[in-house]
Design an enzyme around this catalytic site. Structure first.
Site, PDB file in Angstrom:
ATOM      1  N   GLU A   6       0.814  -1.214   0.000  1.00  0.00           N
ATOM      2  CA  GLU A   6       0.000   0.000   0.000  1.00  0.00           C
ATOM      3  C   GLU A   6       0.846   1.261   0.000  1.00  0.00           C
ATOM      4  OE1 GLU A   6      -2.670   0.069   3.379  1.00  0.00           O
ATOM      5  OE2 GLU A   6      -2.979  -2.094   3.164  1.00  0.00           O
ATOM      6  N   CYS A  45       3.262   8.232   1.347  1.00  0.00           N
ATOM      7  CA  CYS A  45       3.654   7.281   2.384  1.00  0.00           C
ATOM      8  C   CYS A  45       3.875   5.941   1.681  1.00  0.00           C
ATOM      9  CB  CYS A  45       2.538   7.181   3.423  1.00  0.00           C
ATOM     10  SG  CYS A  45       2.845   5.910   4.663  1.00  0.00           S
ATOM     11  N   CYS A  61       5.342  -7.668   7.548  1.00  0.00           N
ATOM     12  CA  CYS A  61       6.323  -7.196   8.522  1.00  0.00           C
ATOM     13  C   CYS A  61       6.491  -8.266   9.594  1.00  0.00           C
ATOM     14  CB  CYS A  61       5.815  -5.897   9.167  1.00  0.00           C
ATOM     15  SG  CYS A  61       6.969  -5.154  10.343  1.00  0.00           S
ATOM     16  N   CYS A  98       4.321  -5.736  16.218  1.00  0.00           N
ATOM     17  CA  CYS A  98       3.672  -4.746  17.093  1.00  0.00           C
ATOM     18  C   CYS A  98       2.184  -5.094  17.220  1.00  0.00           C
ATOM     19  CB  CYS A  98       3.856  -3.336  16.533  1.00  0.00           C
ATOM     20  SG  CYS A  98       5.585  -2.849  16.420  1.00  0.00           S
ATOM     21  N   CYS A 138      -0.752  -3.228  15.157  1.00  0.00           N
ATOM     22  CA  CYS A 138      -0.521  -2.924  13.743  1.00  0.00           C
ATOM     23  C   CYS A 138      -1.093  -4.001  12.817  1.00  0.00           C
ATOM     24  CB  CYS A 138       0.979  -2.782  13.515  1.00  0.00           C
ATOM     25  SG  CYS A 138       1.400  -2.410  11.812  1.00  0.00           S
ATOM     26  N   SER A 171       9.332   4.991  16.478  1.00  0.00           N
ATOM     27  CA  SER A 171       8.039   4.588  17.032  1.00  0.00           C
ATOM     28  C   SER A 171       8.269   4.173  18.476  1.00  0.00           C
ATOM     29  CB  SER A 171       7.470   3.405  16.238  1.00  0.00           C
ATOM     30  OG  SER A 171       7.256   3.819  14.914  1.00  0.00           O
ATOM     31  N   HIS A 222       5.974   4.865  21.468  1.00  0.00           N
ATOM     32  CA  HIS A 222       4.690   4.320  21.919  1.00  0.00           C
ATOM     33  C   HIS A 222       4.592   3.916  23.388  1.00  0.00           C
ATOM     34  CE1 HIS A 222       3.909   4.498  17.714  1.00  0.00           C
ATOM     35  NE2 HIS A 222       4.289   3.288  17.380  1.00  0.00           N
ATOM     36  N   ASN A 226      -5.484   3.865  15.305  1.00  0.00           N
ATOM     37  CA  ASN A 226      -6.445   3.460  14.294  1.00  0.00           C
ATOM     38  C   ASN A 226      -6.850   2.045  14.641  1.00  0.00           C
ATOM     39  OD1 ASN A 226      -7.426   4.401  11.605  1.00  0.00           O
ATOM     40  ND2 ASN A 226      -5.423   5.417  11.682  1.00  0.00           N
ATOM     41  N   CYS A 273      -1.987   2.469   7.106  1.00  0.00           N
ATOM     42  CA  CYS A 273      -1.403   1.421   6.271  1.00  0.00           C
ATOM     43  C   CYS A 273      -1.577   0.017   6.827  1.00  0.00           C
ATOM     44  CB  CYS A 273       0.058   1.715   6.021  1.00  0.00           C
ATOM     45  SG  CYS A 273       0.268   2.445   4.410  1.00  0.00           S
TER      46      CYS A 273
HETATM   47  N1  SAH Z   1       7.989  -0.154  10.871  1.00  0.00           N
HETATM   48  C1  SAH Z   1       8.011   1.280  10.938  1.00  0.00           C
HETATM   49  C2  SAH Z   1       6.929   1.919  10.082  1.00  0.00           C
HETATM   50  C3  SAH Z   1       5.584   1.522  10.564  1.00  0.00           C
HETATM   51  S1  SAH Z   1       4.126   2.406  10.281  1.00  0.00           S
HETATM   52  C4  SAH Z   1       7.841   1.703  12.393  1.00  0.00           C
HETATM   53  O1  SAH Z   1       7.562   0.871  13.218  1.00  0.00           O
HETATM   54  O2  SAH Z   1       8.016   2.886  12.672  1.00  0.00           O
HETATM   55  C5  SAH Z   1       4.288   4.028  10.852  1.00  0.00           C
HETATM   56  C6  SAH Z   1       3.739   4.332  12.239  1.00  0.00           C
HETATM   57  O3  SAH Z   1       2.369   3.945  12.425  1.00  0.00           O
HETATM   58  C7  SAH Z   1       4.520   3.641  13.325  1.00  0.00           C
HETATM   59  O4  SAH Z   1       4.770   4.560  14.356  1.00  0.00           O
HETATM   60  C8  SAH Z   1       3.569   2.567  13.777  1.00  0.00           C
HETATM   61  O5  SAH Z   1       3.861   2.126  15.074  1.00  0.00           O
HETATM   62  C9  SAH Z   1       2.230   3.276  13.659  1.00  0.00           C
HETATM   63  N2  SAH Z   1       1.064   2.401  13.606  1.00  0.00           N
HETATM   64  C10 SAH Z   1       0.965   1.138  13.156  1.00  0.00           C
HETATM   65  N3  SAH Z   1      -0.278   0.667  13.292  1.00  0.00           N
HETATM   66  C11 SAH Z   1      -1.013   1.676  13.816  1.00  0.00           C
HETATM   67  C12 SAH Z   1      -2.382   1.806  14.198  1.00  0.00           C
HETATM   68  N4  SAH Z   1      -3.245   0.804  14.043  1.00  0.00           N
HETATM   69  N5  SAH Z   1      -2.786   2.985  14.701  1.00  0.00           N
HETATM   70  C13 SAH Z   1      -1.914   4.008  14.855  1.00  0.00           C
HETATM   71  N6  SAH Z   1      -0.620   3.949  14.526  1.00  0.00           N
HETATM   72  C14 SAH Z   1      -0.165   2.788  14.020  1.00  0.00           C
END
Ligand code: SAH
Length: 342
Positions: free
Chosen positions: A90, A103, A110, A114, A117, A212, A214, A291, A332
């Site tokens: 995507e 993006c 992956c 996490c 995600c 990231s 969190h 999300n 994404c």
């Molecule tokens: N692998 C990379 C890129 C991931 S996506 C990383 O971990 O940074 C980009 C961001 O979106 C990351 O901070 C990830 O933790 C966050 N993310 C993933 N799923 C999400 C969700 N369902 N809601 C909010 N943020 C999310």
């Protein structure tokens, strides 16, 4: 094995063209076409005989649009791209005042695991080639007719888990021969592969690195991000500070707010404390309201503004990520996930 032509630098293509017994200037012409998404007969000033030779020895890995969702609320577009082997990834196109942003994904799936995600639910299938990262930008520019000036590597995948291809992509995309997108306009987001952050600091690539984070302590972070069992917050933030010392590039932190997990006022206080302990420049925290992903049972926080204001009152530069394309499920991983289920 065919050459993956979109992964080649101009000097690499020149070498190939010479080896085919053709004049070197053709390489520049061909490079001009492929970086606009044109191939085969579309390369109008290239002799048919050379097109034939190229098609024999090269493959053109431009992602194909499988599905496009367009927001009715703003100009955001979400693409489901099909790759040469049928796998899907995507990308999301967004318009901001500072320019059009794409993006992009860095892997098919992956393996970071996490908990919140959608991209990681079925693990990693394979890494993307540099051509497939570049190709998302080329295909989106071709489809929208608009120039993309900013790129964020925040789609599917962990860019630093596909390190060599990511670095080659960064060199290609910023090259004046290719898309010429300045590295200062590119963000790479990582869940925190500490060894790779150290490597990246030595590459002389003035990108913006986003971490990231969190969570504000190891217990919480390990419960939502398995990578934290390998590298603790202490190791991660030390690597961030040393990245800044080496590169002069400030790191930004992403913090997804999850109800009853990491979103209390006490949490904001702890986050400010841990950031100040390790990061000497004013840290920037980008708050992302979770999300919700059906499979995860985690919920979005109702405390976003309080959390932000608390951070600001403690001297942390905090912003809430603007939500674009909320009607098209623009976060994404979810579109690919949906297409897998169907
Ligand atoms: N692998 C990379 C890129 C991931 S996506 C990383 O971990 O940074 C980009 C961001 O979106 C990351 O901070 C990830 O933790 C966050 N993310 C993933 N799923 C999400 C969700 N369902 N809601 C909010 N943020 C999310």
């Amino acid at each position: 094995m065919k050459y993956d032509i979109l992964s080649m630098t101009l000097p690499e293509l020149e070498e190939l063209i010479l080896s085919l017994g053709e004049p070197k200037f053709r390489a520049k012409q061909i490079y001009g076409w492929i970086t606009k998404g044109a191939w085969g007969e579309e390369m109008r000033n290239i002799p048919k005989s050379l097109i034939k030779k190229l098609e024999d020895v090269c493959e053109f890995r431009l992602p194909k649009i499988k599905l496009k969702l367009e927001s009715k609320l703003d100009p955001t577009k979400k693409y489901l791209f099909e790759l040469i082997d049928g796998e899907c990834i995507e990308s999301v196109f967004m318009e901001y005042a500072h320019g059009n942003t794409l993006c992009i994904s860095s892997q098919v799936g992956c393996r970071m695991g996490c908990k919140f995600c959608a991209s990681t639910i079925l693990g990693r299938v394979r890494d993307l080639a540099p051509s497939e990262m570049l190709g998302q930008i080329i295909a989106a520019e071709k489809d929208t007719g608009k120039r993309i000036s900013n790129v964020v590597m925040m789609g599917i995948g962990e860019p630093l888990d596909n390190y060599a291809n990511t670095v080659k992509f960064l060199r290609l995309v910023s090259s004046p021969d290719s898309l010429n997108i300045g590295l200062r306009h590119i963000s790479v987001s990582t869940c925190g592969l500490v060894d790779r952050i150290d490597d990246l600091a030595k590459e002389d690539l003035p990108i913006t690195l986003s971490i990231s984070l969190h969570a504000y302590d190891d217990e919480t972070r390990s419960s939502i991000m398995p990578i934290n069992n390998k590298y603790s917050i202490d190791e991660l933030l030390c690597a961030c500070e040393s990245y800044y010392q080496k590169t002069g590039r400030r790191i930004s932190f992403e913090y997804t707010l999850i109800a009853n997990k990491n979103d209390t006022e006490e949490g904001a206080y702890m986050l400010a404390k841990v950031l100040k302990k390790y990061i000497r420049s004013t840290p920037h925290v980008n708050l992302i309201p979770l999300n919700e992903v059906e499979e995860t049972k985690l919920h979005t926080s109702k405390n976003v503004n309080n959390f932000k204001n608390k951070l600001i009152s403690l001297g942390i530069n905090a912003t809430v990520r603007r939500k674009l394309g909320s009607d098209i499920n623009a976060s994404c991983g979810q579109l690919r996930r949906q297409s897998q289920k169907e």
